[in-house]
Design a protein around this motif. Structure first.
Motif, PDB file in Angstrom:
ATOM      1  N   LYS A   1       0.828  -1.206   0.000  1.00  0.00           N
ATOM      2  CA  LYS A   1       0.000   0.000   0.000  1.00  0.00           C
ATOM      3  C   LYS A   1       0.863   1.258   0.000  1.00  0.00           C
ATOM      4  O   LYS A   1       0.348   2.360   0.030  1.00  0.00           O
ATOM      5  CB  LYS A   1      -0.931  -0.017   1.223  1.00  0.00           C
ATOM      6  CG  LYS A   1      -2.081  -0.990   1.056  1.00  0.00           C
ATOM      7  CD  LYS A   1      -3.105  -0.872   2.167  1.00  0.00           C
ATOM      8  CE  LYS A   1      -4.396  -1.576   1.744  1.00  0.00           C
ATOM      9  NZ  LYS A   1      -5.394  -1.604   2.801  1.00  0.00           N
ATOM     10  N   CYS A   2       2.173   1.054  -0.032  1.00  0.00           N
ATOM     11  CA  CYS A   2       3.067   2.214  -0.047  1.00  0.00           C
ATOM     12  C   CYS A   2       3.111   2.822  -1.444  1.00  0.00           C
ATOM     13  O   CYS A   2       2.890   2.132  -2.426  1.00  0.00           O
ATOM     14  CB  CYS A   2       4.484   1.794   0.321  1.00  0.00           C
ATOM     15  SG  CYS A   2       4.623   1.154   1.980  1.00  0.00           S
ATOM     16  N   PRO A   3       3.462   4.117  -1.523  1.00  0.00           N
ATOM     17  CA  PRO A   3       3.628   4.734  -2.837  1.00  0.00           C
ATOM     18  C   PRO A   3       4.769   4.057  -3.596  1.00  0.00           C
ATOM     19  O   PRO A   3       5.729   3.584  -2.984  1.00  0.00           O
ATOM     20  CB  PRO A   3       3.991   6.184  -2.524  1.00  0.00           C
ATOM     21  CG  PRO A   3       3.661   6.391  -1.100  1.00  0.00           C
ATOM     22  CD  PRO A   3       3.693   5.063  -0.432  1.00  0.00           C
ATOM     23  N   ALA A   4       4.682   4.047  -4.907  1.00  0.00           N
ATOM     24  CA  ALA A   4       5.663   3.325  -5.736  1.00  0.00           C
ATOM     25  C   ALA A   4       7.098   3.778  -5.471  1.00  0.00           C
ATOM     26  O   ALA A   4       8.009   2.953  -5.375  1.00  0.00           O
ATOM     27  CB  ALA A   4       5.304   3.472  -7.202  1.00  0.00           C
ATOM     28  N   ASN A   5       7.295   5.080  -5.336  1.00  0.00           N
ATOM     29  CA  ASN A   5       8.659   5.582  -5.100  1.00  0.00           C
ATOM     30  C   ASN A   5       9.249   5.048  -3.816  1.00  0.00           C
ATOM     31  O   ASN A   5      10.422   4.720  -3.741  1.00  0.00           O
ATOM     32  CB  ASN A   5       8.651   7.109  -5.017  1.00  0.00           C
ATOM     33  CG  ASN A   5       8.490   7.722  -6.384  1.00  0.00           C
ATOM     34  OD1 ASN A   5       9.162   7.315  -7.320  1.00  0.00           O
ATOM     35  ND2 ASN A   5       7.594   8.675  -6.513  1.00  0.00           N
ATOM     36  N   GLU A   6       8.370   4.969  -2.806  1.00  0.00           N
ATOM     37  CA  GLU A   6       8.833   4.476  -1.524  1.00  0.00           C
ATOM     38  C   GLU A   6       9.238   3.012  -1.623  1.00  0.00           C
ATOM     39  O   GLU A   6      10.243   2.589  -1.050  1.00  0.00           O
ATOM     40  CB  GLU A   6       7.709   4.640  -0.494  1.00  0.00           C
ATOM     41  CG  GLU A   6       8.195   4.608   0.944  1.00  0.00           C
ATOM     42  CD  GLU A   6       7.046   4.779   1.921  1.00  0.00           C
ATOM     43  OE1 GLU A   6       6.269   5.729   1.732  1.00  0.00           O
ATOM     44  OE2 GLU A   6       6.930   3.952   2.839  1.00  0.00           O
ATOM     45  N   ILE A   7       8.463   2.260  -2.379  1.00  0.00           N
ATOM     46  CA  ILE A   7       8.780   0.841  -2.554  1.00  0.00           C
ATOM     47  C   ILE A   7      10.161   0.694  -3.180  1.00  0.00           C
ATOM     48  O   ILE A   7      10.983  -0.111  -2.741  1.00  0.00           O
ATOM     49  CB  ILE A   7       7.725   0.135  -3.435  1.00  0.00           C
ATOM     50  CG1 ILE A   7       6.340   0.218  -2.799  1.00  0.00           C
ATOM     51  CG2 ILE A   7       8.110  -1.328  -3.660  1.00  0.00           C
ATOM     52  CD1 ILE A   7       5.229  -0.283  -3.691  1.00  0.00           C
ATOM     53  N   ILE A   8      10.402   1.498  -4.210  1.00  0.00           N
ATOM     54  CA  ILE A   8      11.691   1.444  -4.904  1.00  0.00           C
ATOM     55  C   ILE A   8      12.830   1.734  -3.937  1.00  0.00           C
ATOM     56  O   ILE A   8      13.820   0.998  -3.873  1.00  0.00           O
ATOM     57  CB  ILE A   8      11.737   2.463  -6.054  1.00  0.00           C
ATOM     58  CG1 ILE A   8      10.643   2.177  -7.065  1.00  0.00           C
ATOM     59  CG2 ILE A   8      13.113   2.514  -6.670  1.00  0.00           C
ATOM     60  CD1 ILE A   8      11.095   1.814  -8.423  1.00  0.00           C
ATOM     61  N   HIS A   9      12.677   2.796  -3.156  1.00  0.00           N
ATOM     62  CA  HIS A   9      13.746   3.161  -2.233  1.00  0.00           C
ATOM     63  C   HIS A   9      13.987   2.080  -1.195  1.00  0.00           C
ATOM     64  O   HIS A   9      15.128   1.787  -0.847  1.00  0.00           O
ATOM     65  CB  HIS A   9      13.430   4.493  -1.533  1.00  0.00           C
ATOM     66  CG  HIS A   9      13.514   5.652  -2.469  1.00  0.00           C
ATOM     67  ND1 HIS A   9      12.634   6.702  -2.465  1.00  0.00           N
ATOM     68  CD2 HIS A   9      14.386   5.899  -3.485  1.00  0.00           C
ATOM     69  CE1 HIS A   9      12.951   7.550  -3.427  1.00  0.00           C
ATOM     70  NE2 HIS A   9      14.016   7.090  -4.046  1.00  0.00           N
ATOM     71  N   LYS A  10      12.899   1.517  -0.694  1.00  0.00           N
ATOM     72  CA  LYS A  10      13.029   0.488   0.328  1.00  0.00           C
ATOM     73  C   LYS A  10      13.722  -0.761  -0.217  1.00  0.00           C
ATOM     74  O   LYS A  10      14.555  -1.369   0.459  1.00  0.00           O
ATOM     75  CB  LYS A  10      11.652   0.121   0.903  1.00  0.00           C
ATOM     76  CG  LYS A  10      11.006   1.226   1.748  1.00  0.00           C
ATOM     77  CD  LYS A  10      11.095   0.924   3.228  1.00  0.00           C
ATOM     78  CE  LYS A  10      10.877   2.165   4.059  1.00  0.00           C
ATOM     79  NZ  LYS A  10       9.467   2.379   4.415  1.00  0.00           N
ATOM     80  N   ILE A  11      13.374  -1.142  -1.439  1.00  0.00           N
ATOM     81  CA  ILE A  11      14.008  -2.334  -2.031  1.00  0.00           C
ATOM     82  C   ILE A  11      15.495  -2.076  -2.230  1.00  0.00           C
ATOM     83  O   ILE A  11      16.347  -2.902  -1.920  1.00  0.00           O
ATOM     84  CB  ILE A  11      13.353  -2.740  -3.374  1.00  0.00           C
ATOM     85  CG1 ILE A  11      11.932  -3.223  -3.145  1.00  0.00           C
ATOM     86  CG2 ILE A  11      14.167  -3.840  -4.058  1.00  0.00           C
ATOM     87  CD1 ILE A  11      11.188  -3.582  -4.425  1.00  0.00           C
ATOM     88  N   GLU A  12      15.786  -0.878  -2.718  1.00  0.00           N
ATOM     89  CA  GLU A  12      17.179  -0.501  -2.948  1.00  0.00           C
ATOM     90  C   GLU A  12      17.966  -0.542  -1.638  1.00  0.00           C
ATOM     91  O   GLU A  12      19.047  -1.119  -1.551  1.00  0.00           O
ATOM     92  CB  GLU A  12      17.212   0.906  -3.540  1.00  0.00           C
ATOM     93  CG  GLU A  12      18.540   1.271  -4.116  1.00  0.00           C
ATOM     94  CD  GLU A  12      18.548   2.652  -4.750  1.00  0.00           C
ATOM     95  OE1 GLU A  12      19.611   3.028  -5.248  1.00  0.00           O
ATOM     96  OE2 GLU A  12      17.502   3.341  -4.731  1.00  0.00           O
ATOM     97  N   ALA A  13      17.376   0.051  -0.609  1.00  0.00           N
ATOM     98  CA  ALA A  13      18.043   0.112   0.692  1.00  0.00           C
ATOM     99  C   ALA A  13      18.239  -1.277   1.276  1.00  0.00           C
ATOM    100  O   ALA A  13      19.209  -1.536   1.987  1.00  0.00           O
ATOM    101  CB  ALA A  13      17.225   0.970   1.653  1.00  0.00           C
ATOM    102  N   ALA A  14      17.327  -2.196   0.963  1.00  0.00           N
ATOM    103  CA  ALA A  14      17.440  -3.557   1.487  1.00  0.00           C
ATOM    104  C   ALA A  14      18.419  -4.398   0.685  1.00  0.00           C
ATOM    105  O   ALA A  14      19.114  -5.252   1.220  1.00  0.00           O
ATOM    106  CB  ALA A  14      16.062  -4.209   1.498  1.00  0.00           C
ATOM    107  N   ALA A  15      18.470  -4.150  -0.636  1.00  0.00           N
ATOM    108  CA  ALA A  15      19.304  -4.992  -1.504  1.00  0.00           C
ATOM    109  C   ALA A  15      20.782  -4.653  -1.430  1.00  0.00           C
ATOM    110  O   ALA A  15      21.646  -5.522  -1.523  1.00  0.00           O
ATOM    111  CB  ALA A  15      18.814  -4.889  -2.945  1.00  0.00           C
ATOM    112  N   LYS A  16      21.085  -3.357  -1.279  1.00  0.00           N
ATOM    113  CA  LYS A  16      22.506  -2.950  -1.290  1.00  0.00           C
ATOM    114  C   LYS A  16      23.329  -3.643  -0.203  1.00  0.00           C
ATOM    115  O   LYS A  16      24.391  -4.196  -0.515  1.00  0.00           O
ATOM    116  CB  LYS A  16      22.623  -1.430  -1.203  1.00  0.00           C
ATOM    117  CG  LYS A  16      22.424  -0.774  -2.554  1.00  0.00           C
ATOM    118  CD  LYS A  16      22.698   0.712  -2.541  1.00  0.00           C
ATOM    119  CE  LYS A  16      22.652   1.242  -3.972  1.00  0.00           C
ATOM    120  NZ  LYS A  16      22.422   2.682  -4.010  1.00  0.00           N
ATOM    121  N   PRO A  17      22.866  -3.652   1.063  1.00  0.00           N
ATOM    122  CA  PRO A  17      23.663  -4.340   2.089  1.00  0.00           C
ATOM    123  C   PRO A  17      23.801  -5.834   1.839  1.00  0.00           C
ATOM    124  O   PRO A  17      24.714  -6.469   2.379  1.00  0.00           O
ATOM    125  CB  PRO A  17      22.864  -4.105   3.386  1.00  0.00           C
ATOM    126  CG  PRO A  17      21.897  -3.035   3.086  1.00  0.00           C
ATOM    127  CD  PRO A  17      21.663  -3.024   1.622  1.00  0.00           C
TER     128      PRO A  17
END
Lengths: 189, 220
Positions: free
Chosen positions: A94-110
């Motif tokens: 239910k999050c906005p699309a941009n937020e989803i992108i940022h969250k995935i990025e933040a989770a994948a990088k580490p």
């Protein structure tokens, strides 16, 4: 006169003629034409003209695409549950699309992934080599409704088990983003 | 003839020679023989009569014999070519053939069209599309407002119904699928290519004809 070395052979014009370096043979059954088109950037690869006007928003989910997710239309289940791990998975958010992108990025990088983004599609490439080459994951966000999105993650390259492990790790970081997982969605009463 | 083949035909209704089925589908003879093993398992899971009943189909797909599902019903109906309420071996192999990676895409497109043409009018009507969307949402326990469902249906339908007559015909469907190829993604089961590994048919030995054996000359 010395024998020619391998590096010298590789440089030689005679050798280079028609030479194709070995590539990991991927029995890639997922259709990634649309994702490839976004990253290839050349005009001839742009799948649809329509996509240009929708660049500002995630693609709206096609009703038939939605329907095709039904368990009743996925016959691989006829061949027993012990079929190995799936190559793709989805969740709704239910999050906005941009937020989803940022969250995935933040989770994948580490987790050791390089992230490439374009519009609402992403490519996550593992920097560590796995059992079948570097794990490569394609993600795409679809809009089902103004405040509801479907996120699809597909294994583009690499070992399916590693993809499964990656997704498990990723989902623990995305707890506040995920609304319903595929297990929730396919739960049969 | 011999006792082996007549015994098989008693166990498997609609039994046809594997080479006949192999000739008419993308399956090889050994793949058809592997399918026999799978078919035996499925067709005797509830009623041991060697025929796949709807309950057995539900059991296989959902691990729940009582699960009702609009889409599974459509698939069952399309597999049941003779429309006698059960799927026999020949129908099973022929229908699964369409899902083989080597099957012609045109066949997959046509099958999907028939699947979604709920009332078999030869068209996918707007109400049918809406019904299917609602069924999927219900199955997934996703609750969306009436407005949003309408919006999803509208957007897709207006894009597909290029003639604007309120229904999607096969021609419009074909054009729509070529625009969005992933729509028929579930019409291909890559697993079917490896089926002889998953369901090896050790019992059945292919009969070797003398003419099949080639003799090499000069040790080539």
């Amino acid at each position: 006169m010395q024998r020619i070395t391998i590096p010298e052979i590789l440089q030689d014009e005679w050798f280079k003629k028609g030479y194709k370096p070995p590539v990991f043979e991927e029995k890639d059954d997922t259709n990634l034409d649309d994702v490839e088109a976004v990253f290839k950037d050349s005009e001839e690869h742009h799948v649809m003209e329509k996509r240009k006007e929708e660049e500002q928003q995630p693609t709206t989910m096609n009703a038939f695409e939605l329907i095709s997710m039904s368990k009743g239309l996925n016959l691989e289940n006829l061949f027993d549950a012990e079929q190995g791990f799936k190559r793709e998975t989805r969740f709704t958010s239910k999050c906005p699309a941009n937020e989803i992108i940022h969250k995935i990025e933040a989770a994948a990088k580490p987790l050791g992934f390089d992230v490439h983004k374009k519009n609402y599609k992403m490519r996550l490439e593992s920097s560590k080599a796995g059992r079948k080459g570097n794990l490569n994951v394609a993600t795409e966000i679809f809009q089902m409704a103004p405040s509801l999105h479907m996120v699809e993650l597909r294994k583009a390259k690499g070992d399916t088990l590693e993809f499964h492990k990656f997704y498990k790790n990723l989902s623990t970081c995305l707890e506040d983003v995920v609304w319903k997982t595929e297990e929730d969605m396919k739960e049969v009463k | 003839m011999g006792c082996a083949s007549s015994k098989r035909s008693k166990q498997l209704h609609g039994y046809e020679d594997p080479s006949v089925l192999a000739a008419e589908t993308p399956f090889t003879v050994s793949e058809v023989e592997s399918l026999e093993e799978l078919y035996k398992k499925l067709s005797n899971s509830i009623i041991a009569d060697g025929l796949i009943h709807k309950e057995e189909f539900h059991l296989a797909l959902f691990k729940n014999r009582n699960q009702r599902n609009l889409f599974a019903d459509r698939v069952f109906d399309l597999f049941d070519l003779k429309h006698n309420g059960v799927i026999d071996f020949g129908e099973f192999v022929r229908s699964l053939g369409i899902f083989h990676p080597n099957a012609p895409v045109a066949d997959k497109i046509a099958f999907a069209f028939k699947l979604y043409d709920l009332r078999q009018t030869g068209f996918i009507e707007r109400e049918e599309l809406k019904e299917m969307v609602l069924a999927l949402l219900h199955e997934s326990e996703l609750v969306l407002s009436e407005d949003i469902v309408e919006m999803i249906v509208d957007k897709t339908f207006s894009e597909a119904d290029t003639k604007g007559d309120g229904k999607i015909d096969l021609e419009e469907w074909k054009a729509f699928v070529s625009k969005y190829p992933s729509l028929i993604k579930n019409m291909t089961l890559p697993y079917l290519k490896d089926i002889s590994i998953a369901f090896p048919s050790f019992v059945v030995l292919p009969e070797i004809d003398d003419s099949d054996v080639s003799v090499s000359v000069n040790g080539d």
